[in-house]
Design an enzyme around this catalytic site. Sequence first.
Site, PDB file in Angstrom:
ATOM      1  N   GLY A 118     -10.316  -2.915   2.549  1.00 16.46           N
ATOM      2  CA  GLY A 118      -9.473  -2.971   3.795  1.00 16.46           C
ATOM      3  C   GLY A 118      -9.472  -1.485   4.343  1.00 16.46           C
ATOM      4  N   ASP A 119      -8.633  -1.551   5.211  1.00 12.56           N
ATOM      5  CA  ASP A 119      -8.517  -0.193   6.050  1.00 12.56           C
ATOM      6  C   ASP A 119      -8.209   1.053   4.885  1.00 12.56           C
ATOM      7  OD1 ASP A 119      -5.943  -1.360   5.605  1.00 12.56           O
ATOM      8  OD2 ASP A 119      -5.039   0.528   6.347  1.00 12.56           O
ATOM      9  N   THR A 173       0.831  -1.279  -0.150  1.00 10.45           N
ATOM     10  CA  THR A 173      -0.048  -0.123   0.239  1.00 10.45           C
ATOM     11  C   THR A 173       0.924   1.062  -0.036  1.00 10.45           C
ATOM     12  OG1 THR A 173      -1.858  -1.041   1.434  1.00 10.45           O
ATOM     13  CG2 THR A 173      -1.499   1.122   1.420  1.00 10.45           C
ATOM     14  N   ARG A 206     -13.961  -7.421  -1.195  1.00  7.56           N
ATOM     15  CA  ARG A 206     -13.583  -7.094   0.143  1.00  7.56           C
ATOM     16  C   ARG A 206     -12.585  -5.400   0.055  1.00  7.56           C
ATOM     17  NH1 ARG A 206      -7.884  -5.431   1.624  1.00  7.56           N
ATOM     18  NH2 ARG A 206      -7.583  -6.019   3.797  1.00  7.56           N
ATOM     19  N   THR A 247      -0.303   1.773   6.524  1.00  3.14           N
ATOM     20  CA  THR A 247       0.013   0.329   5.590  1.00  3.14           C
ATOM     21  C   THR A 247       0.081  -0.846   6.448  1.00  3.14           C
ATOM     22  OG1 THR A 247       1.640  -0.788   4.119  1.00  3.14           O
ATOM     23  CG2 THR A 247       2.310   1.216   5.471  1.00  3.14           C
ATOM     24  N   GLY A 248      -0.372  -2.126   5.934  1.00  2.00           N
ATOM     25  CA  GLY A 248      -0.536  -3.157   6.582  1.00  2.00           C
ATOM     26  C   GLY A 248      -1.615  -3.952   6.430  1.00  2.00           C
ATOM     27  N   GLY A 271      -5.035  -4.790   6.761  1.00  2.00           N
ATOM     28  CA  GLY A 271      -6.379  -3.875   7.011  1.00  2.00           C
ATOM     29  C   GLY A 271      -7.318  -4.324   8.084  1.00  2.00           C
TER      30      GLY A 271
HETATM   31  N1  GLY Z   1      -3.930  -1.963   3.926  1.00  4.38           N
HETATM   32  C1  GLY Z   1      -4.143  -2.355   2.968  1.00  4.38           C
HETATM   33  C2  GLY Z   1      -5.317  -3.474   3.151  1.00  4.38           C
HETATM   34  O1  GLY Z   1      -5.418  -4.083   3.936  1.00  4.38           O
HETATM   35  O2  GLY Z   1      -6.144  -3.345   2.101  1.00  4.38           O
END
Ligand code: GLY
Length: 300
Positions: free
Chosen positions: A200-201, A170, A198, A221-222, A224
């Site tokens: 994510g964060d 990310t 899906r 980043t990481g 989510g």
């Molecule tokens: N941080 C990216 C995701 O989990 O989609």
Amino acid sequence: MQPRLIVHGGAWDIPDEHVDDHVAGVHKAVKTVAPLLEQGMSALEAVEKAVNVLEEDPTFDAGRGAFLNAEGGIELDAMIMDGSTLDFGCIAAMRNLLNPVSVARKVMDSPDFRFLVGEGAMRFAREHGFSELPFEELLTERELSFYNKIRNNPEFNQIGAFSGKTPSDTVGAVALDEQGNLACATSTGGTPRKHPGRVGDSPVIGSGGYADNDTAAASSTGYGETIMRVVLCKTACDLTPQNGPMDAAAQSINILKQKGRGYGGLIMIAPDGRYGFAHNTPRMAFAYADGEDVVAKICS
Ligand code: GLY
């Protein structure tokens, strides 16, 4: 106010053979945009432009180079936030776009909404003149071969992608402009082999990014699903006035680990221009402007 810019290109293992590309990619984003900030560009424009540079670089899991989902498609998520107004724009599950963060920026100008997903987001992008790219222009050989390796592998799991040797790149940017305004932006292709639809964060304000002139701005980043548990960026921003950005970043990553049982990293800027960054993955790629210099590195 002395302008500031910090970007990240993902927190994961970053094997040695990928280090040079990651350092070059984050360096280029800061080198391209920091001079524009110095010339008076707003923080909001700067984070969009810096993320555009990263989205166009096939090194990262955003725009070109994004991971493939479980069906072999690419779905992109992005957000942008203005710390002077707390206004924001978010998009999720978009296809065939090189610069999803720019669609998020356009969403922010709508009189009616701030978060669009899927086909509705695509329709909005078309109505606002964004060109769609053929899927092949976002696809890299690297991701196709990775997908073919994991598509039917029962051992593969999402969280393993962030704690070990599987990529999770990310991208994000945080800026402070000469007016003292903060902004952040984040863009991603999400997790490898993710379920279609899906999200994510990254496009979720507070989790993938947050900006408030009174506290701080951050981009994360990481993994989510765990970042959302602890609303990572808002947590880090709220900790900044008492602790400073470096300690706030470290404390919030500790909260991610302890309470969220997760892996990731984040970059920050405080309203006084101090930088913060932390991660609990093996490595994180980031770069920041330091006067006329650019510091670009992989931290371990
Ligand atoms: N941080 C990216 C995701 O989990 O989609």
